[in-house]
Scaffold this motif. Structure first.
Motif, PDB file in Angstrom:
ATOM      1  N   ASP A 124       6.158 -14.550   1.479  1.00  0.00           N
ATOM      2  CA  ASP A 124       6.088 -13.189   2.029  1.00  0.00           C
ATOM      3  C   ASP A 124       4.725 -12.975   2.671  1.00  0.00           C
ATOM      4  N   ILE A 125       4.762 -12.519   3.898  1.00  0.00           N
ATOM      5  CA  ILE A 125       3.552 -12.068   4.585  1.00  0.00           C
ATOM      6  C   ILE A 125       3.717 -10.576   4.797  1.00  0.00           C
ATOM      7  N   ASN A 126       2.802  -9.795   4.269  1.00  0.00           N
ATOM      8  CA  ASN A 126       2.902  -8.338   4.335  1.00  0.00           C
ATOM      9  C   ASN A 126       1.509  -7.762   4.511  1.00  0.00           C
ATOM     10  N   PRO A 127       1.397  -6.455   4.726  1.00  0.00           N
ATOM     11  CA  PRO A 127       0.068  -5.880   4.957  1.00  0.00           C
ATOM     12  C   PRO A 127      -0.938  -6.144   3.843  1.00  0.00           C
TER      13      PRO A 127
ATOM     14  N   ARG B 140      -9.124  -6.763  20.596  1.00  0.00           N
ATOM     15  CA  ARG B 140      -9.319  -5.865  21.733  1.00  0.00           C
ATOM     16  C   ARG B 140      -8.424  -4.627  21.658  1.00  0.00           C
ATOM     17  N   ASN B 141      -7.177  -4.814  21.253  1.00  0.00           N
ATOM     18  CA  ASN B 141      -6.209  -3.724  21.258  1.00  0.00           C
ATOM     19  C   ASN B 141      -5.036  -4.113  20.356  1.00  0.00           C
ATOM     20  N   GLN B 142      -4.035  -3.244  20.269  1.00  0.00           N
ATOM     21  CA  GLN B 142      -2.906  -3.493  19.371  1.00  0.00           C
ATOM     22  C   GLN B 142      -2.106  -4.718  19.793  1.00  0.00           C
ATOM     23  N   GLY B 143      -1.979  -4.961  21.096  1.00  0.00           N
ATOM     24  CA  GLY B 143      -1.271  -6.143  21.554  1.00  0.00           C
ATOM     25  C   GLY B 143      -1.946  -7.424  21.097  1.00  0.00           C
ATOM     26  N   HIS B 144      -3.277  -7.423  21.111  1.00  0.00           N
ATOM     27  CA  HIS B 144      -4.030  -8.587  20.646  1.00  0.00           C
ATOM     28  C   HIS B 144      -3.836  -8.792  19.144  1.00  0.00           C
ATOM     29  N   VAL B 145      -3.823  -7.698  18.395  1.00  0.00           N
ATOM     30  CA  VAL B 145      -3.579  -7.784  16.952  1.00  0.00           C
ATOM     31  C   VAL B 145      -2.189  -8.361  16.695  1.00  0.00           C
ATOM     32  N   GLU B 146      -1.201  -7.892  17.440  1.00  0.00           N
ATOM     33  CA  GLU B 146       0.172  -8.380  17.268  1.00  0.00           C
ATOM     34  C   GLU B 146       0.260  -9.880  17.545  1.00  0.00           C
TER      35      GLU B 146
ATOM     36  N   ARG C 159       8.544 -12.155   9.408  1.00  0.00           N
ATOM     37  CA  ARG C 159       8.470 -11.846   7.979  1.00  0.00           C
ATOM     38  C   ARG C 159       9.797 -12.142   7.291  1.00  0.00           C
ATOM     39  N   ASP C 160      10.908 -11.746   7.935  1.00  0.00           N
ATOM     40  CA  ASP C 160      12.226 -12.019   7.361  1.00  0.00           C
ATOM     41  C   ASP C 160      12.458 -13.523   7.210  1.00  0.00           C
ATOM     42  N   GLU C 161      12.061 -14.303   8.224  1.00  0.00           N
ATOM     43  CA  GLU C 161      12.285 -15.749   8.173  1.00  0.00           C
ATOM     44  C   GLU C 161      11.422 -16.409   7.096  1.00  0.00           C
ATOM     45  N   ILE C 162      10.206 -15.919   6.928  1.00  0.00           N
ATOM     46  CA  ILE C 162       9.336 -16.440   5.869  1.00  0.00           C
ATOM     47  C   ILE C 162       9.896 -16.070   4.497  1.00  0.00           C
ATOM     48  N   ASN C 163      10.452 -14.858   4.379  1.00  0.00           N
ATOM     49  CA  ASN C 163      11.079 -14.441   3.123  1.00  0.00           C
ATOM     50  C   ASN C 163      12.220 -15.377   2.737  1.00  0.00           C
ATOM     51  N   LYS C 164      12.990 -15.824   3.734  1.00  0.00           N
ATOM     52  CA  LYS C 164      14.113 -16.733   3.463  1.00  0.00           C
ATOM     53  C   LYS C 164      13.640 -18.057   2.874  1.00  0.00           C
ATOM     54  N   LEU C 165      12.393 -18.415   3.144  1.00  0.00           N
ATOM     55  CA  LEU C 165      11.837 -19.662   2.629  1.00  0.00           C
ATOM     56  C   LEU C 165      11.133 -19.468   1.283  1.00  0.00           C
TER      57      LEU C 165
ATOM     58  N   ARG D  13      -2.255  -2.931  12.183  1.00  0.00           N
ATOM     59  CA  ARG D  13      -1.496  -3.882  11.351  1.00  0.00           C
ATOM     60  C   ARG D  13      -0.325  -3.194  10.657  1.00  0.00           C
ATOM     61  N   ASP D  14      -0.585  -2.056  10.023  1.00  0.00           N
ATOM     62  CA  ASP D  14       0.461  -1.362   9.284  1.00  0.00           C
ATOM     63  C   ASP D  14       1.587  -0.912  10.223  1.00  0.00           C
ATOM     64  N   TRP D  15       1.211  -0.431  11.404  1.00  0.00           N
ATOM     65  CA  TRP D  15       2.229  -0.005  12.378  1.00  0.00           C
ATOM     66  C   TRP D  15       3.070  -1.189  12.827  1.00  0.00           C
ATOM     67  N   LEU D  16       2.440  -2.327  13.069  1.00  0.00           N
ATOM     68  CA  LEU D  16       3.155  -3.505  13.553  1.00  0.00           C
ATOM     69  C   LEU D  16       4.148  -4.021  12.519  1.00  0.00           C
ATOM     70  N   PHE D  17       3.788  -3.990  11.246  1.00  0.00           N
ATOM     71  CA  PHE D  17       4.724  -4.452  10.221  1.00  0.00           C
ATOM     72  C   PHE D  17       5.941  -3.528  10.106  1.00  0.00           C
ATOM     73  N   GLN D  18       5.787  -2.319  10.551  1.00  0.00           N
ATOM     74  CA  GLN D  18       6.916  -1.395  10.556  1.00  0.00           C
ATOM     75  C   GLN D  18       7.728  -1.459  11.844  1.00  0.00           C
ATOM     76  N   ASN D  19       7.088  -1.758  12.968  1.00  0.00           N
ATOM     77  CA  ASN D  19       7.735  -1.547  14.265  1.00  0.00           C
ATOM     78  C   ASN D  19       7.795  -2.744  15.204  1.00  0.00           C
ATOM     79  N   SER D  20       7.009  -3.771  14.988  1.00  0.00           N
ATOM     80  CA  SER D  20       6.993  -4.907  15.907  1.00  0.00           C
ATOM     81  C   SER D  20       8.182  -5.838  15.659  1.00  0.00           C
ATOM     82  N   PRO D  21       9.036  -6.070  16.660  1.00  0.00           N
ATOM     83  CA  PRO D  21      10.183  -6.970  16.460  1.00  0.00           C
ATOM     84  C   PRO D  21       9.770  -8.376  16.045  1.00  0.00           C
ATOM     85  N   VAL D  22       8.721  -8.930  16.672  1.00  0.00           N
ATOM     86  CA  VAL D  22       8.338 -10.303  16.351  1.00  0.00           C
ATOM     87  C   VAL D  22       7.742 -10.410  14.952  1.00  0.00           C
TER      88      VAL D  22
END
Length: 236
Positions: free
Chosen positions: A92-95, A125-131, A83-89, A69-78
């Protein structure tokens, strides 16, 4: 999540920690594992085995998924984009409000408008599933803020489920092919989205059966499947 189904009206439930509930050693062993593998175990024995396994692995599962989770919030484009779009509203969704727990319900996760997102570590199952799972719940969060979704309106719920499965990436061909055994090429993505949205609606008490759920999904399909906001197009 069994394949998981994400449901706002019936959120996945965390359970007491492993030190409060002892696993049943009679079922968590190699003998039971191979009995399940050979298709000889009863459904009840399968459930006992997987429940015991989840208890034994609870701490390591949670630590693994928290790290992902922490890695994805730093590195996952989606994840970063949503998160940026939710912030505009104004949200905030964060770790800190994406909580990782062991769950007893057959879901990958859920969202609550007051408490945030819950991810079920024992079903990841794996990081992709978490993402995919976090992205799915973040689409729900965006919808609740942008469109004022009514949690009791089944058409609203069908729409946000369609959008979440479409935009999160969980229905892309590779995910369907390699993890769910869905091998059809024609209309594969649409069929996946319909299936998952229908299953999610079926978890709601006011939905009578699969026919009722499918009818509601069909009623809102065209407008909701083609609405890709906040993306310009289906992301992946």
């Amino acid at each position: 999540m069994a394949e998981s189904v994400n449901s706002e009206s019936k959120p996945a439930q965390p359970t007491p920690s492993a030190d409060q509930v002892q696993p049943d050693e009679n079922f968590y062993n190699w003998s039971t594992f191979f009995t399940i593998l050979s298709g000889q175990a009863s459904k009840e024995d399968q459930q006992k085995y997987f429940r015991a396994r989840d208890l034994v692995n609870e701490e390591s599962d949670i630590k693994r998924v928290e790290k992902q989770r922490d890695w994805l919030f730093q590195n996952s484009p989606v994840i970063r984009f949503l998160r940026d779009e939710i912030n505009k509203l104004g949200g905030d969704i964060n770790p800190m409000n994406v909580r990782i727990r062991r769950c007893t319900t057959s879901q990958g996760g859920g969202i609550d408008q007051d408490y945030g997102i819950l991810i079920c570590a024992n079903y990841m199952r794996n990081q992709g599933h978490v993402e995919d799972t976090i992205a799915h719940e973040m689409v729900h969060a965006y919808d609740y803020m942008r469109f004022k979704v009514d949690r009791w309106n089944l058409r609203h719920q069908a729409c946000t489920e369609i959008r979440a499965s479409t935009l999160s990436g969980e229905c892309r061909f590779t995910r369907e092919f390699f993890t769910r055994g869905q091998w059809r090429f024609t209309q594969q993505m649409q069929e996946c989205v319909r299936r998952r949205a229908t299953l999610s609606l079926m978890a709601r008490p006011s939905v009578k059966d699969d026919v009722h759920a499918a009818r509601i999904v069909n009623e809102v399909w065209d407008s909701c499947f083609n609405d890709t906001r906040p993306f310009d197009e289906i992301y992946r």
